[in-house]
Design a protein around this motif. Structure first.
Motif, PDB file in Angstrom:
ATOM      1  N   UNK A   2       0.802  -1.216   0.000  1.00  0.00           N
ATOM      2  CA  UNK A   2       0.000   0.000   0.000  1.00  0.00           C
ATOM      3  C   UNK A   2       0.841   1.275   0.000  1.00  0.00           C
ATOM      4  N   UNK A   3       2.133   1.150   0.219  1.00  0.00           N
ATOM      5  CA  UNK A   3       2.986   2.334   0.239  1.00  0.00           C
ATOM      6  C   UNK A   3       3.318   2.754  -1.186  1.00  0.00           C
ATOM      7  N   UNK A   4       3.018   3.996  -1.478  1.00  0.00           N
ATOM      8  CA  UNK A   4       3.331   4.550  -2.785  1.00  0.00           C
ATOM      9  C   UNK A   4       4.234   5.759  -2.595  1.00  0.00           C
ATOM     10  N   UNK A   5       5.252   5.842  -3.399  1.00  0.00           N
ATOM     11  CA  UNK A   5       6.104   7.016  -3.334  1.00  0.00           C
ATOM     12  C   UNK A   5       5.571   8.052  -4.306  1.00  0.00           C
ATOM     13  N   UNK A   6       5.533   9.289  -3.891  1.00  0.00           N
ATOM     14  CA  UNK A   6       5.033  10.333  -4.798  1.00  0.00           C
ATOM     15  C   UNK A   6       6.024  10.530  -5.947  1.00  0.00           C
ATOM     16  N   UNK A   7       5.541  10.939  -7.099  1.00  0.00           N
ATOM     17  CA  UNK A   7       6.460  11.166  -8.211  1.00  0.00           C
ATOM     18  C   UNK A   7       7.357  12.358  -7.908  1.00  0.00           C
ATOM     19  N   UNK A   8       8.575  12.348  -8.423  1.00  0.00           N
ATOM     20  CA  UNK A   8       9.464  13.472  -8.156  1.00  0.00           C
ATOM     21  C   UNK A   8       8.918  14.738  -8.813  1.00  0.00           C
ATOM     22  N   UNK A   9       9.177  15.892  -8.210  1.00  0.00           N
ATOM     23  CA  UNK A   9       8.679  17.137  -8.813  1.00  0.00           C
ATOM     24  C   UNK A   9       9.382  17.387 -10.139  1.00  0.00           C
TER      25      UNK A   9
END
Length: 60
Positions: A2-9
């Protein structure tokens, strides 16, 4: 998982992420400090990032 990393800016292509700069005007003020102004990137408005572009044909 369930852990998702946010996309890099997305880094601004105009300033490469260095969105603000202090520019000296020459000379010094009454206290002896350099006179400076702050200039911001006109594309990202001083944030260093730009929003992700929407692909052509993509639906909102």
């Amino acid at each position: 998982m369930t852990d998702h990393t946010p996309p890099p800016p997305h880094i601004c292509p105009n300033c490469d992420g260095f969105a603000s700069a202090a520019i000296t005007l020459g000379g010094r003020n009454a206290r002896g400090q350099l006179r400076t102004i702050t200039a911001h990137c006109p594309v990202c408005h001083g944030t260093g990032t730009v929003p992700a572009r929407v692909r052509e044909g993509a639906r909102a």
